[in-house]
Write an enzyme that holds these catalytic residues in place. Sequence first.
Site, PDB file in Angstrom:
ATOM      1  N   HIS A   1      40.796  14.455   4.689  1.00  0.00           N
ATOM      2  CA  HIS A   1      42.249  14.441   4.897  1.00  0.00           C
ATOM      3  C   HIS A   1      42.706  13.050   5.352  1.00  0.00           C
ATOM      4  O   HIS A   1      43.736  12.559   4.895  1.00  0.00           O
ATOM      5  CB  HIS A   1      42.634  15.434   5.994  1.00  0.00           C
TER       6      HIS A   1
ATOM      7  N   ARG B   1      35.893  24.200   6.024  1.00  0.00           N
ATOM      8  CA  ARG B   1      35.041  25.399   6.071  1.00  0.00           C
ATOM      9  C   ARG B   1      33.589  25.076   6.417  1.00  0.00           C
ATOM     10  O   ARG B   1      32.818  25.994   6.698  1.00  0.00           O
ATOM     11  CB  ARG B   1      35.094  26.152   4.739  1.00  0.00           C
TER      12      ARG B   1
END
Length: 282
Positions: A37, A188
């Site tokens: 990100h 995740r």
Amino acid sequence: MDYLQDLVTLRGKISTVRKQGNSIGFVPTMGFLHEGHLSLIRAARAQNDFVVVSIFVNPLQFGKGEDYAEYPRDLENDSRLAAAAGCDLIFSPAVRDFYPPGYATHVEALGSITQGLCGASRPGHFRGVTTVLVKLFNLVTPDRTYFGQKDAQQCLVVKKMLDDLNFNIQFKIMPTVREADGLAMSSRNKFLTPRQRAAAPVLYQSLRQVEALFRGGERNGAVLKDKVHRLITAVPETEIDYIEIVGVDGLKPAEQVEKSCLVALAVKFGSTRLIDNIILEV
Ligand code: AMP
């Protein structure tokens, strides 16, 4: 850095930023930020006057039995990381404000780009993605938006939606950021047990092996897929969701790699589903 939850306040802020003549770069995320990100935020910082990051775990893109409730959230840490990477404004709306009772409008890309890969194994997923993004793009009105190659199918679907609906937004795809051992960064990954985490680099290793076979002249899709299949099934606790080789334009299965193809896979380690991909350039 500003942190806004309210949609009306966001509109006001964006309007002020626009009146001052600033360009806007936008990075949509579901939070629990990592270097993947942050690479998008840094790219947005380098190319725009004002950088908006949305953090919203979008219930519409999770199917029944998927990990919406468990999806990791840490807004405090995300704010710190986003600010350090050059974000000017985090927008993190509440679900009840974003989809108020009676919300009825969905946006869906049809055809081969949403039919296979994650579209097949997660029905409704891309409809949720395009719906949340149309709303976010309308609120943030970015000049440029930044997405990661890790979610290759998502990139194609969103680009198609932007083109089809005549959005005037430049679409930027940034390379997949990986851990030192090759595992693609993902929010995740934190669900992996130590054993699963130790085994997970097999995903990228198997993709690299396919690339090596391809460079050596192998063009048969079934042979290339079989290589990945054998490497991954040799690892305990793995369950293959899909391994596919598809053309990069329409994402249609390729029996022979005669034009540029995406090799994409989704594999479960226990209950944690990870995805990765590479492109074979022709
Ligand atoms: P997510 O929060 O998982 O919805 O991801 C938000 C954006 O970050 C999407 O455009 C992803 O493709 C991108 N992204 C996620 N992981 C990575 C990564 N390892 N490298 C580059 N971009 C990523």
